[in-house]
Design a protein around this motif. Structure first.
Motif, PDB file in Angstrom:
ATOM      1  N   GLU A 109      -6.543 -21.539  22.354  1.00  0.00           N
ATOM      2  CA  GLU A 109      -7.432 -20.918  21.388  1.00  0.00           C
ATOM      3  C   GLU A 109      -8.110 -21.940  20.496  1.00  0.00           C
ATOM      4  OE1 GLU A 109      -4.869 -18.130  19.454  1.00  0.00           O
ATOM      5  OE2 GLU A 109      -4.548 -16.976  21.291  1.00  0.00           O
ATOM      6  N   THR A 110      -7.503 -23.136  20.363  1.00  0.00           N
ATOM      7  CA  THR A 110      -8.073 -24.185  19.525  1.00  0.00           C
ATOM      8  C   THR A 110      -9.067 -25.055  20.303  1.00  0.00           C
ATOM      9  OG1 THR A 110      -6.047 -24.276  18.208  1.00  0.00           O
ATOM     10  CG2 THR A 110      -7.535 -26.157  18.057  1.00  0.00           C
ATOM     11  N   LEU A 111      -8.730 -25.369  21.560  1.00  0.00           N
ATOM     12  CA  LEU A 111      -9.512 -26.344  22.317  1.00  0.00           C
ATOM     13  C   LEU A 111     -10.555 -25.741  23.259  1.00  0.00           C
ATOM     14  CD1 LEU A 111      -6.720 -28.895  23.318  1.00  0.00           C
ATOM     15  CD2 LEU A 111      -8.437 -29.134  21.509  1.00  0.00           C
ATOM     16  N   ILE A 112     -10.337 -24.532  23.726  1.00  0.00           N
ATOM     17  CA  ILE A 112     -11.176 -23.963  24.784  1.00  0.00           C
ATOM     18  C   ILE A 112     -12.144 -22.941  24.174  1.00  0.00           C
ATOM     19  CG2 ILE A 112     -11.191 -22.790  27.016  1.00  0.00           C
ATOM     20  CD1 ILE A 112      -9.715 -25.514  26.946  1.00  0.00           C
ATOM     21  N   PRO A 113     -13.438 -23.072  24.438  1.00  0.00           N
ATOM     22  CA  PRO A 113     -14.407 -22.093  23.918  1.00  0.00           C
ATOM     23  C   PRO A 113     -14.064 -20.680  24.383  1.00  0.00           C
ATOM     24  CG  PRO A 113     -15.536 -24.019  24.793  1.00  0.00           C
ATOM     25  CD  PRO A 113     -14.095 -24.156  25.187  1.00  0.00           C
ATOM     26  N   ALA A 114     -14.300 -19.723  23.519  1.00  0.00           N
ATOM     27  CA  ALA A 114     -13.932 -18.344  23.820  1.00  0.00           C
ATOM     28  C   ALA A 114     -14.670 -17.795  25.030  1.00  0.00           C
ATOM     29  CB  ALA A 114     -14.196 -17.461  22.606  1.00  0.00           C
ATOM     30  N   ASP A 115     -15.885 -18.300  25.294  1.00  0.00           N
ATOM     31  CA  ASP A 115     -16.676 -17.772  26.407  1.00  0.00           C
ATOM     32  C   ASP A 115     -16.535 -18.594  27.689  1.00  0.00           C
ATOM     33  OD1 ASP A 115     -17.987 -20.017  25.538  1.00  0.00           O
ATOM     34  OD2 ASP A 115     -19.992 -19.080  25.429  1.00  0.00           O
ATOM     35  N   ALA A 116     -15.652 -19.604  27.690  1.00  0.00           N
ATOM     36  CA  ALA A 116     -15.480 -20.438  28.893  1.00  0.00           C
ATOM     37  C   ALA A 116     -14.767 -19.648  29.987  1.00  0.00           C
ATOM     38  CB  ALA A 116     -14.688 -21.694  28.553  1.00  0.00           C
ATOM     39  N   THR A 117     -15.189 -19.867  31.224  1.00  0.00           N
ATOM     40  CA  THR A 117     -14.504 -19.265  32.370  1.00  0.00           C
ATOM     41  C   THR A 117     -14.008 -20.377  33.286  1.00  0.00           C
ATOM     42  OG1 THR A 117     -16.585 -19.029  33.580  1.00  0.00           O
ATOM     43  CG2 THR A 117     -15.854 -17.140  32.279  1.00  0.00           C
ATOM     44  N   ALA A 118     -12.978 -20.059  34.055  1.00  0.00           N
ATOM     45  CA  ALA A 118     -12.354 -21.072  34.906  1.00  0.00           C
ATOM     46  C   ALA A 118     -11.965 -20.462  36.235  1.00  0.00           C
ATOM     47  CB  ALA A 118     -11.122 -21.655  34.216  1.00  0.00           C
ATOM     48  N   THR A 119     -11.839 -21.335  37.220  1.00  0.00           N
ATOM     49  CA  THR A 119     -11.240 -20.963  38.500  1.00  0.00           C
ATOM     50  C   THR A 119     -10.001 -21.822  38.702  1.00  0.00           C
ATOM     51  OG1 THR A 119     -12.573 -22.581  39.715  1.00  0.00           O
ATOM     52  CG2 THR A 119     -13.461 -20.331  39.528  1.00  0.00           C
ATOM     53  N   ALA A 120      -9.063 -21.304  39.461  1.00  0.00           N
ATOM     54  CA  ALA A 120      -7.822 -22.053  39.703  1.00  0.00           C
ATOM     55  C   ALA A 120      -7.254 -21.666  41.052  1.00  0.00           C
ATOM     56  CB  ALA A 120      -6.802 -21.777  38.602  1.00  0.00           C
ATOM     57  N   ASP A 121      -6.664 -22.643  41.727  1.00  0.00           N
ATOM     58  CA  ASP A 121      -6.005 -22.412  43.012  1.00  0.00           C
ATOM     59  C   ASP A 121      -4.507 -22.599  42.845  1.00  0.00           C
ATOM     60  OD1 ASP A 121      -8.382 -21.979  44.376  1.00  0.00           O
ATOM     61  OD2 ASP A 121      -8.619 -24.092  44.902  1.00  0.00           O
ATOM     62  N   LEU A 122      -3.734 -21.659  43.379  1.00  0.00           N
ATOM     63  CA  LEU A 122      -2.285 -21.832  43.481  1.00  0.00           C
ATOM     64  C   LEU A 122      -2.027 -22.629  44.744  1.00  0.00           C
ATOM     65  CD1 LEU A 122       0.615 -21.138  42.507  1.00  0.00           C
ATOM     66  CD2 LEU A 122       0.487 -19.104  43.960  1.00  0.00           C
ATOM     67  N   VAL A 123      -1.493 -23.850  44.580  1.00  0.00           N
ATOM     68  CA  VAL A 123      -1.356 -24.779  45.692  1.00  0.00           C
ATOM     69  C   VAL A 123       0.111 -25.177  45.861  1.00  0.00           C
ATOM     70  CG1 VAL A 123      -2.066 -27.026  46.621  1.00  0.00           C
ATOM     71  CG2 VAL A 123      -3.687 -25.653  45.281  1.00  0.00           C
ATOM     72  N   ALA A 124       0.570 -25.171  47.101  1.00  0.00           N
ATOM     73  CA  ALA A 124       1.942 -25.584  47.401  1.00  0.00           C
ATOM     74  C   ALA A 124       2.050 -27.099  47.385  1.00  0.00           C
ATOM     75  CB  ALA A 124       2.360 -25.050  48.764  1.00  0.00           C
ATOM     76  N   ARG A 125       3.033 -27.618  46.696  1.00  0.00           N
ATOM     77  CA  ARG A 125       3.299 -29.068  46.686  1.00  0.00           C
ATOM     78  C   ARG A 125       4.333 -29.449  47.745  1.00  0.00           C
ATOM     79  NH1 ARG A 125      -1.132 -29.220  43.640  1.00  0.00           N
ATOM     80  NH2 ARG A 125      -0.796 -29.081  41.391  1.00  0.00           N
ATOM     81  N   GLU A 126       4.982 -28.457  48.328  1.00  0.00           N
ATOM     82  CA  GLU A 126       5.983 -28.681  49.360  1.00  0.00           C
ATOM     83  C   GLU A 126       6.024 -27.437  50.247  1.00  0.00           C
ATOM     84  OE1 GLU A 126      10.123 -28.565  48.066  1.00  0.00           O
ATOM     85  OE2 GLU A 126       9.492 -27.685  46.147  1.00  0.00           O
ATOM     86  N   PRO A 127       6.610 -27.536  51.450  1.00  0.00           N
ATOM     87  CA  PRO A 127       6.668 -26.355  52.320  1.00  0.00           C
ATOM     88  C   PRO A 127       7.675 -25.329  51.823  1.00  0.00           C
ATOM     89  CG  PRO A 127       7.802 -28.215  53.330  1.00  0.00           C
ATOM     90  CD  PRO A 127       7.149 -28.750  52.092  1.00  0.00           C
ATOM     91  N   GLY A 128       7.496 -24.090  52.255  1.00  0.00           N
ATOM     92  CA  GLY A 128       8.420 -23.040  51.868  1.00  0.00           C
ATOM     93  C   GLY A 128       8.021 -21.706  52.446  1.00  0.00           C
ATOM     94  N   VAL A 129       8.635 -20.655  51.913  1.00  0.00           N
ATOM     95  CA  VAL A 129       8.326 -19.271  52.280  1.00  0.00           C
ATOM     96  C   VAL A 129       7.894 -18.558  51.012  1.00  0.00           C
ATOM     97  CG1 VAL A 129       9.240 -17.101  53.180  1.00  0.00           C
ATOM     98  CG2 VAL A 129       9.932 -19.267  54.210  1.00  0.00           C
TER      99      VAL A 129
END
Length: 282
Positions: A27-47
């Motif tokens: 709330e202090t650093l990021i503008p209120a109207d900013a939008t973002a994208t993000a990917d959930l990425v595996a750092r190791e194999p799994g199920v």
């Protein structure tokens, strides 16, 4: 079955714990109207497990966040695989990030370890089942993760079935058969009765009571084989105690029907997953 109600209860409690008065940094650093994208990425194999929980953490933070799941629960993944895509208000994405990751990493860790146990007994008739040795408050999530890894669930709670263990038997007196028969007479006909034994000579008295499952606790492989032969098809045979990835195949080969493994949940470590985020342009 993992219900939306159970998911929402866990997620809401976790978010309230993590950001009780809001996310001061975002709330202090990021503008209120900013939008973002993000990917959930595996750092190791799994199920993978926990897609619905991952989505719920973002939805509870801000319904404007969109989550696209790229992997189904129970699917195997490799290091570097993208498992989900997130887009929406940047502040809210950052606020939900840690709760979403913590729960999904935990669930994927359980499903990954469960899958290893299931693979170890492949080719036998034995089922791998969980126990009640679970994280308080996360039982519904962890049980779902066990199933996602190919395992099976034991009773959900103390209210679901009769399961007489050593400390119960120590207090019922000398007439074990009579005590179990009396219990059966007082219960609805749909109630499952399981009894734990830790010696072969306890089995006849339990069998005489007509129980549904007999748990052979911390038996040697020779005693497991003898117990399976003695019980035959008169009850389900469950093995428990001393079960790990080095011993589970040998236990399964004795002919038991179920192997309950507390380690599926109490010894599982979280799988390393990361959320790679970027400011959305335009």
């Amino acid at each position: 079955m993992l219900t939306q109600t159970a998911i929402d209860r866990v997620v809401r409690r976790a978010l309230d714990e993590d950001a009780p008065w809001g996310d001061l940094t975002s709330e202090t650093l990021i503008p209120a109207d900013a939008t973002a994208t993000a990917d959930l990425v595996a750092r190791e194999p799994g199920v993978f497990s926990g897609g619905s929980v991952f989505r719920a953490a973002f939805a509870a933070t801000d319904p404007a966040i969109r989550v696209e799941l790229l992997a189904a629960d129970g699917s195997a993944f490799a290091a570097g695989d993208r498992l989900a895509r997130v887009a929406g208000p940047a502040r809210a994405v950052l606020t939900a990030e840690r709760v979403a990751l913590n729960l999904t990493q935990r669930m994927s860790g359980v499903s990954t370890l469960t899958a290893r146990y299931v693979a170890a007994v492949r080719g036998t008739a034995a089922r791998i089942a969980d126990t009640r040795k679970m994280t308080p408050g996360l039982r519904a999530l962890e049980r779902h993760a066990v199933v996602a890894g190919g395992g099976h669930n034991h009773r959900f709670s103390l209210s679901d079935a009769v399961m007489a263990k050593d400390n119960h038997l120590a207090l019922v007196g000398d007439d074990l058969t009579g005590a179990l028969r009396d219990a059966r007479a007082r219960l609805p006909h749909t109630t499952h009765i399981e009894v734990e034994v830790d010696r072969l000579d306890q089995i006849p008295a339990v069998l005489a009571a007509g129980v549904d499952t007999i748990m052979l606790d911390n038996f040697s492989l020779d005693d497991l084989r003898a117990g399976v032969a003695l019980i035959g098809d008169r009850a389900i045979v469950e093995a428990s105690g001393g079960v790990n990835l080095d011993t589970v195949a040998g236990i399964a080969a004795t002919g038991v029907d179920v192997i309950s493994v507390g380690a599926l949940t109490h010894a599982a470590r979280g799988i390393d997953l990361g959320l790679d985020i970027a400011l959305e342009q335009g």
